[in-house]
Design a protein around this motif. Structure first.
Motif, PDB file in Angstrom:
ATOM      1  N   LYS A 161      -6.090  72.229  -4.261  1.00  0.00           N
ATOM      2  CA  LYS A 161      -5.542  70.901  -4.569  1.00  0.00           C
ATOM      3  C   LYS A 161      -4.506  70.905  -5.686  1.00  0.00           C
ATOM      4  O   LYS A 161      -4.001  69.846  -6.068  1.00  0.00           O
ATOM      5  CB  LYS A 161      -6.648  69.896  -4.886  1.00  0.00           C
ATOM      6  N   ALA A 162      -4.178  72.085  -6.206  1.00  0.00           N
ATOM      7  CA  ALA A 162      -3.124  72.135  -7.224  1.00  0.00           C
ATOM      8  C   ALA A 162      -1.783  71.799  -6.599  1.00  0.00           C
ATOM      9  O   ALA A 162      -1.516  72.119  -5.439  1.00  0.00           O
ATOM     10  CB  ALA A 162      -3.068  73.527  -7.853  1.00  0.00           C
ATOM     11  N   LYS A 163      -0.941  71.137  -7.354  1.00  0.00           N
ATOM     12  CA  LYS A 163       0.440  70.949  -6.923  1.00  0.00           C
ATOM     13  C   LYS A 163       1.175  72.272  -7.108  1.00  0.00           C
ATOM     14  O   LYS A 163       0.983  72.959  -8.109  1.00  0.00           O
ATOM     15  CB  LYS A 163       1.127  69.874  -7.767  1.00  0.00           C
ATOM     16  N   VAL A 164       1.999  72.620  -6.147  1.00  0.00           N
ATOM     17  CA  VAL A 164       2.827  73.815  -6.258  1.00  0.00           C
ATOM     18  C   VAL A 164       4.275  73.368  -6.092  1.00  0.00           C
ATOM     19  O   VAL A 164       4.659  72.855  -5.044  1.00  0.00           O
ATOM     20  CB  VAL A 164       2.460  74.869  -5.203  1.00  0.00           C
ATOM     21  N   THR A 165       5.061  73.548  -7.143  1.00  0.00           N
ATOM     22  CA  THR A 165       6.437  73.046  -7.162  1.00  0.00           C
ATOM     23  C   THR A 165       7.402  74.214  -7.249  1.00  0.00           C
ATOM     24  O   THR A 165       7.355  74.996  -8.196  1.00  0.00           O
ATOM     25  CB  THR A 165       6.648  72.118  -8.373  1.00  0.00           C
ATOM     26  N   VAL A 166       8.269  74.335  -6.248  1.00  0.00           N
ATOM     27  CA  VAL A 166       9.330  75.336  -6.282  1.00  0.00           C
ATOM     28  C   VAL A 166      10.589  74.643  -6.805  1.00  0.00           C
ATOM     29  O   VAL A 166      11.072  73.685  -6.197  1.00  0.00           O
ATOM     30  CB  VAL A 166       9.589  75.945  -4.891  1.00  0.00           C
ATOM     31  N   ASN A 167      11.107  75.140  -7.905  1.00  0.00           N
ATOM     32  CA  ASN A 167      12.266  74.506  -8.541  1.00  0.00           C
ATOM     33  C   ASN A 167      13.545  75.009  -7.863  1.00  0.00           C
ATOM     34  O   ASN A 167      14.194  75.955  -8.310  1.00  0.00           O
ATOM     35  CB  ASN A 167      12.291  74.804 -10.037  1.00  0.00           C
ATOM     36  N   ILE A 168      13.914  74.352  -6.754  1.00  0.00           N
ATOM     37  CA  ILE A 168      15.097  74.741  -5.994  1.00  0.00           C
ATOM     38  C   ILE A 168      16.351  74.625  -6.862  1.00  0.00           C
ATOM     39  O   ILE A 168      17.256  75.455  -6.790  1.00  0.00           O
ATOM     40  CB  ILE A 168      15.234  73.851  -4.741  1.00  0.00           C
ATOM     41  N   TRP A 169      16.399  73.585  -7.675  1.00  0.00           N
ATOM     42  CA  TRP A 169      17.551  73.358  -8.551  1.00  0.00           C
ATOM     43  C   TRP A 169      17.737  74.540  -9.509  1.00  0.00           C
ATOM     44  O   TRP A 169      18.866  75.011  -9.710  1.00  0.00           O
ATOM     45  CB  TRP A 169      17.340  72.071  -9.329  1.00  0.00           C
TER      46      TRP A 169
END
Length: 511
Positions: free
Chosen positions: A396-404
């Motif tokens: 349930k962790a958020k996983v954020t790929v920083n495309i920017w």
């Protein structure tokens, strides 16, 4: 009496604040105890209760996260309130997340805004990864977003582009809000392709879309403290979102009712050229019982709003940024216009096939998507605990790929802050989801299904704008002092609208 009432209100206020603090501390203690049993990635220092939220106090999360990553590494762990958030800022680790662990990390994060405006996550973009999502994604790709269908919408793009050019020509020499014109243009294409006609409430729907995308970004207090249930009921954003949802219902209910009325007369479709539009398809499948998972009117509305938002917001954002960068870079503008005007010289009618030959224009669009990805932070959520780069990613962790951040990393790009389309010459780097330093449309199972639709809606009108007009910035503005900051929201739209003056181009005629 007044003193007694004042005392009562003050005591009630203190009890309310105490309740909040007590609830938050309980949640913090519970989640903090989990940290000791996990091999989590590195993280900055944190505070009780709010965790790392104070590190996100900058105006734009993707910029704040990029700065943190330079100090704490390409995989970071943040506790935003109660929520585990894993931030990825390298192509190697992004590849692990989006390929090796693609299935385990295929969900979307929850957000009170997404839940309300997108009908309890029953759209495509924000739906969890499940049988319903797979079913509806397939329906939309086959019925609307396939390459064949995108090509079939060519007459709509040509028609709406003609309207756009005439609208700008009528304001020749005047300062125009190009961003607003692009929004209307993109929404008209999407409406005609998806719904068979221009919407009567198109401008209202655009307004809802802009506000909804900003409010649904997942930065509400209730999103950071999901265990504190009462926060969902006292947040001011929720009242705004519920109000918008009621107004949205009134518009979408009319669209569905009108389609049903036409179908009831014996016609088989509402679409242009006699074909079914997406509303026809959804209503047919809803009534036929062909779907493995039955759908409701709310599901239909979720998909309708999803298609309108995705088809309008993303293409507008990409095209707006591209025009802004061309205005900042006169050399690139001149080179693009020279290519286009040479290719179109002597042609009375410009077809989409003519645009496919414009190689430098394609490089410009690629470069624009590198510097200004439509979705700066790619949101995923973990369906099951897994190990990435040796670190535990909790369920349930958020996983954020920083495309920017990936698109501006000097490890992958020479002079990354400079807008230089030529960097994509003689390279195999593409935006198809296989080069993880450059994934403006995502990658893996949740790769953007509307990529072909978006690119088709950008290339042809952009070529026409550059062919038909010479463009100038407002008086007193120079390329160096243009405001190039982004709005806070799911998409990375420019904060300020692009105002320009357009002068019609007069091609030289031989003889």
């Amino acid at each position: 009496m007044e003193i007694h009432l004042l005392s009562f209100n003050f005591i009630a206020f203190l009890l309310f604040i105490s309740f909040i603090i007590n609830s938050l501390v309980k949640g913090w203690k519970k989640s903090n105890s989990l940290d000791k049993h996990k091999n989590l990635p590195p993280s900055p220092w944190k505070l009780p209760v709010i965790g790392h939220l104070h590190h996100m106090m900058g105006p734009l999360p993707h910029r704040s996260l990029k700065n943190l990553a330079t100090k704490y590494g390409p995989i970071m762990h943040l506790k935003l309130g109660e929520v585990y958030t894993i931030v990825i800022s390298s192509r190697q680790i992004a590849k692990q997340v989006l390929t090796t662990h693609d299935l385990a990390i295929a969900d979307r994060p929850e957000s009170i805004g997404m839940k309300i405006l997108w009908y309890d996550y029953t759209d495509i973009a924000f739906s969890p990864y499940n049988d319903y999502w797979r079913q509806m994604r397939k329906v939309c790709i086959v019925e609307l977003l396939s390459n064949k269908n995108v090509r079939s919408f060519s007459h709509i793009r040509l028609d709406e582009t003609s309207h756009l050019i005439k609208s700008i020509q009528s304001s020749s020499g005047e300062l125009i809000n190009l961003t607003s014109k692009i929004f209307s243009f993109m929404s008209s294409i999407t409406s005609r392709a998806a719904f068979g006609e221009l919407l009567k409430d198109q401008e209202t729907l655009i307004t809802f879309m802009k506000k909804g995308v900003a409010l649904a970004a997942g930065f509400d207090l209730a999103d950071f403290f999901p265990s504190v249930k009462f926060l969902k009921y006292v947040t001011w954003n929720k009242f705004n979102l519920v109000k918008m949802r009621r107004q949205l219902d009134s518009i979408l209910d009319v669209i569905i009712a009108e389609h049903k009325d036409v179908l009831a007369t014996g016609k088989t479709s509402n679409g242009e050229l006699g074909g079914e539009d997406i509303v026809d398809v959804l209503l047919r499948l809803k009534e036929s019982g062909e779907l493995g998972i039955p759908i409701t009117n709310d599901n239909v509305k979720a998909i309708i709003f999803d298609m309108f938002t995705g088809g309008t917001e993303t293409s507008t954002t990409a095209m707006d940024w591209t025009m802004a960068e061309l205005m900042r870079n006169p050399r690139v503008m001149a080179k693009a216009q020279a290519e286009i005007r040479q290719a179109f010289n002597g042609k009375k009618t410009i077809e989409e096939s003519d645009v496919q030959k414009l190689q430098y224009l394609k490089l410009i669009i690629k470069e624009s998507l590198r510097v200004h990805p439509v979705v700066p932070l790619l949101p995923r959520a973990c369906r099951e605990e897994c190990v990435v780069d040796g670190y535990t990613i909790p369920k349930k962790a958020k996983v954020t790929v920083n495309i920017w951040a990936l698109g501006r990393d000097p490890e992958y790009w020479d002079e990354p802050e400079i807008f230089k389309p030529e960097r994509f010459e003689n390279t195999s780097v593409e935006f198809l989801g296989n080069n993880f330093e450059y994934i403006p449309f995502g990658s893996g199972r949740r790769f953007c299904p509307g990529m072909s639709f978006a690119l088709a809606n950008i290339e042809y009108p952009l070529a026409q704008l550059l062919y038909h007009f010479n463009w100038k910035l407002p008086k007193g503005m120079t390329p160096n002092n243009m405001d190039m900051t982004e709005l806070l929201g799911i998409s990375g739209m420019r904060k300020k609208n692009l105002y320009l003056t357009a002068t019609p181009y007069q091609p030289l005629v031989d003889g």
